[in-house]
Design a protein around this motif. Structure first.
Motif, PDB file in Angstrom:
ATOM      1  N   PHE A  51       0.814  -1.219   0.000  1.00 37.57           N
ATOM      2  CA  PHE A  51       0.000   0.000   0.000  1.00 37.57           C
ATOM      3  C   PHE A  51       0.850   1.273   0.000  1.00 37.57           C
ATOM      4  CE2 PHE A  51      -2.989  -3.035   2.029  1.00 37.57           C
ATOM      5  CZ  PHE A  51      -4.009  -2.934   1.106  1.00 37.57           C
ATOM      6  N   ARG A  52       2.176   1.120  -0.132  1.00 40.08           N
ATOM      7  CA  ARG A  52       3.023   2.327  -0.093  1.00 40.08           C
ATOM      8  C   ARG A  52       3.448   2.710  -1.510  1.00 40.08           C
ATOM      9  NH1 ARG A  52       7.628   0.686   3.991  1.00 40.08           N
ATOM     10  NH2 ARG A  52       8.377   2.818   3.667  1.00 40.08           N
ATOM     11  N   LYS A  72      -2.079   1.859  -6.122  1.00 40.14           N
ATOM     12  CA  LYS A  72      -1.581   1.679  -7.473  1.00 40.14           C
ATOM     13  C   LYS A  72      -0.879   0.336  -7.630  1.00 40.14           C
ATOM     14  CE  LYS A  72       1.667   3.858  -9.679  1.00 40.14           C
ATOM     15  NZ  LYS A  72       2.721   4.798  -9.326  1.00 40.14           N
ATOM     16  N   ALA A  73      -0.109  -0.066  -6.611  1.00 37.50           N
ATOM     17  CA  ALA A  73       0.667  -1.305  -6.720  1.00 37.50           C
ATOM     18  C   ALA A  73      -0.251  -2.501  -6.953  1.00 37.50           C
ATOM     19  CB  ALA A  73       1.494  -1.509  -5.458  1.00 37.50           C
ATOM     20  N   TRP A  74      -1.420  -2.466  -6.302  1.00 38.62           N
ATOM     21  CA  TRP A  74      -2.343  -3.593  -6.442  1.00 38.62           C
ATOM     22  C   TRP A  74      -2.859  -3.717  -7.870  1.00 38.62           C
ATOM     23  CZ3 TRP A  74      -3.901  -7.409  -3.062  1.00 38.62           C
ATOM     24  CH2 TRP A  74      -3.371  -7.316  -1.776  1.00 38.62           C
ATOM     25  N   SER A  75      -3.285  -2.595  -8.458  1.00 40.72           N
ATOM     26  CA  SER A  75      -3.820  -2.691  -9.823  1.00 40.72           C
ATOM     27  C   SER A  75      -2.698  -3.030 -10.793  1.00 40.72           C
ATOM     28  CB  SER A  75      -4.528  -1.390 -10.220  1.00 40.72           C
ATOM     29  OG  SER A  75      -3.585  -0.376 -10.447  1.00 40.72           O
ATOM     30  N   GLN A  76      -1.489  -2.482 -10.542  1.00 41.98           N
ATOM     31  CA  GLN A  76      -0.346  -2.845 -11.379  1.00 41.98           C
ATOM     32  C   GLN A  76      -0.069  -4.341 -11.307  1.00 41.98           C
ATOM     33  OE1 GLN A  76       2.077  -1.268 -13.364  1.00 41.98           O
ATOM     34  NE2 GLN A  76       0.642   0.442 -13.488  1.00 41.98           N
ATOM     35  N   GLY A  89      -0.266  -8.606 -15.890  1.00 38.30           N
ATOM     36  CA  GLY A  89      -0.260  -8.795 -14.448  1.00 38.30           C
ATOM     37  C   GLY A  89      -0.316 -10.248 -14.030  1.00 38.30           C
ATOM     38  N   ILE A  90      -0.617 -10.403 -12.748  1.00 34.47           N
ATOM     39  CA  ILE A  90      -0.550 -11.722 -12.155  1.00 34.47           C
ATOM     40  C   ILE A  90      -1.915 -12.413 -12.192  1.00 34.47           C
ATOM     41  CG2 ILE A  90      -1.119 -11.199  -9.733  1.00 34.47           C
ATOM     42  CD1 ILE A  90       2.159 -12.771 -10.371  1.00 34.47           C
ATOM     43  N   GLN A  91      -2.945 -11.690 -12.661  1.00 37.77           N
ATOM     44  CA  GLN A  91      -4.300 -12.249 -12.555  1.00 37.77           C
ATOM     45  C   GLN A  91      -4.443 -13.564 -13.307  1.00 37.77           C
ATOM     46  OE1 GLN A  91      -7.507 -10.242 -14.580  1.00 37.77           O
ATOM     47  NE2 GLN A  91      -6.100  -8.885 -15.632  1.00 37.77           N
ATOM     48  N   ARG A  92      -3.813 -13.630 -14.503  1.00 36.83           N
ATOM     49  CA  ARG A  92      -3.926 -14.850 -15.279  1.00 36.83           C
ATOM     50  C   ARG A  92      -3.399 -16.052 -14.486  1.00 36.83           C
ATOM     51  NH1 ARG A  92      -4.786 -16.175 -20.518  1.00 36.83           N
ATOM     52  NH2 ARG A  92      -4.211 -18.365 -20.737  1.00 36.83           N
ATOM     53  N   ASN A  93      -2.235 -15.859 -13.859  1.00 42.24           N
ATOM     54  CA  ASN A  93      -1.637 -16.953 -13.086  1.00 42.24           C
ATOM     55  C   ASN A  93      -2.458 -17.276 -11.840  1.00 42.24           C
ATOM     56  OD1 ASN A  93       0.760 -14.950 -14.148  1.00 42.24           O
ATOM     57  ND2 ASN A  93       1.067 -17.109 -14.649  1.00 42.24           N
ATOM     58  N   PHE A  94      -3.083 -16.229 -11.284  1.00 43.67           N
ATOM     59  CA  PHE A  94      -3.963 -16.454 -10.138  1.00 43.67           C
ATOM     60  C   PHE A  94      -5.111 -17.371 -10.538  1.00 43.67           C
ATOM     61  CE2 PHE A  94      -7.563 -15.410  -7.431  1.00 43.67           C
ATOM     62  CZ  PHE A  94      -6.993 -15.379  -6.170  1.00 43.67           C
ATOM     63  N   ASP A 266       6.911  -2.268  -4.217  1.00 45.56           N
ATOM     64  CA  ASP A 266       5.471  -2.071  -4.007  1.00 45.56           C
ATOM     65  C   ASP A 266       4.664  -3.099  -4.800  1.00 45.56           C
ATOM     66  OD1 ASP A 266       6.421  -0.950  -6.329  1.00 45.56           O
ATOM     67  OD2 ASP A 266       4.982   0.702  -6.363  1.00 45.56           O
ATOM     68  N   ILE A 267       4.992  -3.213  -6.106  1.00 45.49           N
ATOM     69  CA  ILE A 267       4.243  -4.142  -6.954  1.00 45.49           C
ATOM     70  C   ILE A 267       4.537  -5.586  -6.543  1.00 45.49           C
ATOM     71  CG2 ILE A 267       3.956  -4.957  -9.319  1.00 45.49           C
ATOM     72  CD1 ILE A 267       4.666  -2.088 -10.196  1.00 45.49           C
ATOM     73  N   ALA A 268       5.814  -5.863  -6.269  1.00 50.31           N
ATOM     74  CA  ALA A 268       6.169  -7.222  -5.880  1.00 50.31           C
ATOM     75  C   ALA A 268       5.459  -7.631  -4.591  1.00 50.31           C
ATOM     76  CB  ALA A 268       7.686  -7.336  -5.721  1.00 50.31           C
ATOM     77  N   SER A 269       5.350  -6.691  -3.644  1.00 48.49           N
ATOM     78  CA  SER A 269       4.646  -7.006  -2.397  1.00 48.49           C
ATOM     79  C   SER A 269       3.192  -7.360  -2.666  1.00 48.49           C
ATOM     80  CB  SER A 269       4.691  -5.820  -1.431  1.00 48.49           C
ATOM     81  OG  SER A 269       5.995  -5.610  -0.987  1.00 48.49           O
ATOM     82  N   ALA A 270       2.558  -6.527  -3.515  1.00 47.80           N
ATOM     83  CA  ALA A 270       1.154  -6.792  -3.821  1.00 47.80           C
ATOM     84  C   ALA A 270       1.014  -8.150  -4.511  1.00 47.80           C
ATOM     85  CB  ALA A 270       0.586  -5.681  -4.702  1.00 47.80           C
TER      86      ALA A 270
END
Lengths: 300, 316
Positions: A51-52, A72-76, A89-94, A266-270
Motif C-alpha cells: 500500500f506504499r 496503485k501497486a495492487w492494480s499494477q 499482471g498476475i491475474q492470469r496466473n492467479f 510495491d508491486i512485488a509485495s502486492a
C-alpha cells in the motif's frame, strides 16, 4: 491472588517468591513477544509495502511506518505488470492456480474418501498391503516422478496445460487423502455397517447414508490440506508449464528473477500477497482444522 | 425381499441365481471402486521409481534413451563439484534446521503451556508461516536479507551507519539465511505438535512429582519431556524429510547462489534434468534423494512397528 499479595505484605520470603513469579511471567511474555515480532515481520512488510509508494519505500526502507498510501501497486500487480514478456499482471496466473487447485482438491478428496471407506470397511485379502503401498506415495520426492510425468503428459497431449497439472496433483494427492480418510473411518464402529448390511443396504447406500454424513470433520481437514498444498506447490508448476499457463507460484519466481535493478517492492509485495491470500484466508478461518490435518499428517 | 414377494410366480431357482449374481457384483464392488486409484498409485510409486532408476543407468542426455551404461551416471554425479556442495549443504542445513527447529518449537510450546493469556492468538502467529508457500516466504526474506531496503537499511536508519548485513551476497553466509528461514517456517509446526504432547501427559504423574517436591524445571526434565520423547522423534523425522526435499525455498531465497554456494540436491536434480540436458545424471541424483529419504524413514518405520508390537504384547 489476593491471599498471595496479603502474604507477601507480611512475609518477606513470600514477597520474594511473588516477585520471582512476576519475573517469570514477564519472562514468558517477553520470550513469546520476541518471537512473535520475528514471525510477524514478513507479513507486516508485504502488507504495508503493497500500500506504499515506491519512492517512499526507497527513502525509508521496507521495515518502516507507512508514510504514504496508494492502491496503485495492487492494480499494477493484478492487471498490468509484465511477467515473462506479457503485460497482463498476475491475474492470469492467479486464475490458473484456482483452475488447477479447485478441481484437483475436489477429485482427490472424493477419491480419498471412497478409498478410505473401502480400505477400512470393505477389507479384502491384500487390502492392508495395498494401503501400505498407497501411503508410500506420501514420502516420494517429486523429483523422482518428473521425467515419467513429463513423458506421460506429453504422450497424452497434456504438456504445458492446467489439465496436466490437475492430473499430477490428483495422483500425488491420493496417497494423502486416502491415508487421512482411512485412518478416520477406522474409528467408525463396524457394527453400524453390519446393521446396515443386514437391513439390505449395499456398498454405495452405506457410503451415502452412513459414512458421508459422519465425514465432514475429516473432509474439511483433507480439503484444507490439499488446497493449501496444491496452491503452494512450485516444482510441478515450473517443470510442466510455462509462460501463460503457469500457476502463481511459478509466476512469482519469474517476476522476482526478471527484475535485476531497482526492485519494484510495491508491486512485488502486492503480487506476493495476492499469491499468499487464498491459503492465508483458509488458515485464518479454518485454523483448527488446519492444525488437525498437520498433526495427523505428521504423526501417522 | 420385495422382489421375491412380487415375483412369486418366478421359479425360486432363478431368483437365487440372480441374487447370487448380485452378491458377486457386490463383493467385487469395493475392489472395482478402488482399482483406478490403486493402479494410479502403483504406477506413481513403483513404476515411476523404476523408470527413473532405469534412466539413471542409461546414457540419456537431452532426451531419454534406453541404452544402459551401468553406474556411469552415478560416478559422474559423485565426481561433480556441484553435487559435493549440494549434499554438503544438505547435511549442514539438516543438522542446524532440525536441532534449532526442535529447540525453538519446544521453547514456544513450553512458554504457551504456562497458561498464558491469548493462547489462540500466540498459536495463530507462530503457525501462519506454514500456510504460506516457500515461494512467498523466500521472496520476502530475500528482500529483508538484501542490502537495498531490508534489515541492513533498517539498522542503519536507526543510527548505526556502518552496520553491514548482506548474508545472501556472501557465499559463506548465504546458507545460514536458508537455515534461518527454514526454522522460521517450521518451528510453529514443531510447537503445535509439542503443545499437543504436553497437554496429553498424564496429570497424575505431574502431581506425584509435585508431591515429591520437584520444582517445575525438574518436572519438565524428568517427567514431561521423557514422556513426549516419541513426538520428538516423529517431528525430527518429518523435518528431515522436509530438509531432503528442500527446493522452492532455495529458488525463491537465493537462487542457489551466490554462484553455486547454496545449491541443494533437489535444485541440482532440476538443473541437470531441465537446464543442462543431463537426464541420466539428474535421474541418478533423484535416486540419491530417494535413498536419503529411505535411510531416514525406514529405520523410523521399523521402530514404530516394533514399538506398537511391544506395547500390544505387553497388554495382551
Amino acid at each position: 491472588m489476593a491471599s498471595a499479595t496479603y502474604a507477601a505484605a507480611v512475609d518477606p520470603s513470600a514477597r520474594a517468591a511473588n516477585l520471582r513469579y512476576v519475573a517469570a511471567r514477564l519472562g514468558v511474555y517477553a520470550f513469546l513477544g520476541f518471537f512473535a515480532v520475528i514471525y510477524l515481520l514478513p507479513l507486516f512488510v508485504i502488507v504495508s509495502n503493497s500500500f506504499r509508494e515506491l519512492p517512499e519505500i526507497a527513502k525509508n526502507g521496507l521495515i518502516s511506518w507507512p508514510y504514504s498510501f496508494s492502491l496503485k501497486a495492487w492494480s499494477q500487480a493484478w492487471s498490468h505488470y509484465c511477467v515473462a514478456g506479457t503485460c497482463e499482471g498476475i491475474q492470469r496466473n492467479f486464475f490458473n492456480s484456482l483452475e488447477m487447485t479447485v478441481p484437483a482438491t475436489i477429485v482427490s478428496t472424493l477419491l480419498g474418501a471412497i478409498n478410505g471407506y473401502v480400505l477400512s470397511k470393505w477389507r479384502f485379502p491384500g487390502s492392508e498391503t495395498l494401503f501400505a503401498c498407497m501411503t508410500l506415495g506420501v514420502f516420494m520426492p517429486g523429483q523422482i516422478s518428473l521425467l515419467p510425468w513429463a513423458f506421460i503428459l506429453g504422450s497424452i497431449g497434456l504438456s504445458n496445460s492446467i489439465a496436466g497439472l490437475i492430473l499430477v496433483h490428483i495422483v500425488q494427492g491420493l496417497s494423502f487423502t486416502t491415508l487421512f480418510c482411512r485412518n478416520y473411518y477406522v474409528s467408525i464402529p463396524d457394527d453400524l455397517i453390519k446393521a446396515a448390511r443386514i437391513d439390505g443396504a449395499g456398498f454405495w447406500r452405506i457410503f451415502w447414508k452412513i459414512i458421508l454424513p459422519l465425514s465432514p470433520p475429516i473432509l474439511i481437514v483433507t480439503v484444507i490440506w490439499q488446497f493449501t498444498g496444491i496452491w503452494n506447490e512450485y516444482l510441478f508448476g515450473v517443470v510442466f508449464t510455462g509462460g501463460r499457463q503457469q500457476p502463481i507460484t511459478a509466476a512469482l519466481v519469474a517476476l522476482q528473477t526478471g527484475q535485476m535493478n531497482a526492485h519494484p517492492y510495491d508491486i512485488a509485495s502486492a503480487a506476493v500477497l495476492i499469491g499468499a491470500v487464498p491459503p492465508l484466508l483458509i488458515y485464518f478461518f479454518g485454523g483448527k482444522y488446519f492444525v488437525r490435518g498437520l498433526t495427523q499428517g505428521a504423526i501417522k | 425381499m420385495r422382489a421375491a414377494a412380487t415375483n412369486a410366480l418366478v421359479p425360486g431357482d432363478a431368483v437365487r441365481k440372480r441374487s447370487r449374481g448380485r452378491d458377486l457384483i457386490a463383493s467385487w464392488t469395493p475392489r472395482l471402486v478402488i482399482a483406478p486409484s490403486a493402479i494410479a498409485s502403483f504406477i506413481y510409486v513403483f513404476a515411476f521409481t523404476l523408470w527413473t532408476l532405469y534412466l539413471s543407468l542409461s546414457n540419456s542426455t537431452l532426451l531419454p534413451t534406453y541404452q544402459l551404461v551401468g553406474l556411469k551416471p552415478y560416478f559422474e554425479l559423485w565426481s561433480n563439484r556441484r553435487w559435493e556442495i549440494a549434499y554438503g549443504n544438505l547435511f549442514f542445513f539438516s543438522a542446524f534446521y532440525v536441532v534449532l527447529t526442535l529447540a525453538i518449537g519446544l521453547g514456544l510450546a513450553i512458554a504457551i503451556d504456562q497458561r498464558v493469556k491469548g493462547e489462540a492468538l500466540w498459536r495463530t502467529i507462530f503457525l501462519y508461516p506454514l500456510a504460506v508457500s516457500f515461494v512467498v516466504t523466500g521472496s520476502v526474506w530475500n528482500w529483508l536479507y538484501g542490502p537495498d531496503a531490508g534489515i541492513e537499511f533498517f539498522v542503519r536508519s536507526l543510527g548505526w551507519e556502518n552496520f553491514t548485513f548482506r548474508p545472501t551476497t556472501n557465499k559463506d553466509l548465504a546458507i545460514y539465511t536458508i537455515v534461518a528461514t527454514g526454522i522460521w517456517q517450521a518451528s510453529g509446526f514443531a510447537m503445535a505438535l509439542f503443545l499437543a504432547g504436553l497437554r496429553s501427559v498424564d496429570p497424575d504423574l505431574i502431581k506425584a512429582a509435585q508431591i515429591d517436591g520437584a520444582g517445575p524445571a525438574r518436572i519438565y526434565r524428568k517427567v514431561i519431556l521423557p514422556s513426549i520423547a516419541p513426538i520428538f522423534l516423529a517431528v525430527a523425522v518429518v523435518l528431515l524429510q522436509f530438509a531432503i526435499k528442500t527446493f522452492d525455498l532455495v529458488v525463491a531465497l537465493t537462487h542457489g547462489g551466490p554462484g553455486i554456494a547454496t545449491t541443494f540436491p533437489a535444485n541440482y536434480v532440476y538443473d541437470l534434468m531441465f537446464q543442462r540436458g543431463q537426464i541420466a545424471i539428474g535421474a541418478a541424483a533423484a535416486i540419491m534423494m530417494l535413498l536419503a529419504l529411505a535411510v531416514v524413514l525406514l529405520p523410523y518405520a521399523l521402530w514404530t512397528v516394533w514399538r506398537s508390537r511391544r506395547t500390544a504384547g505387553a497388554h495382551g
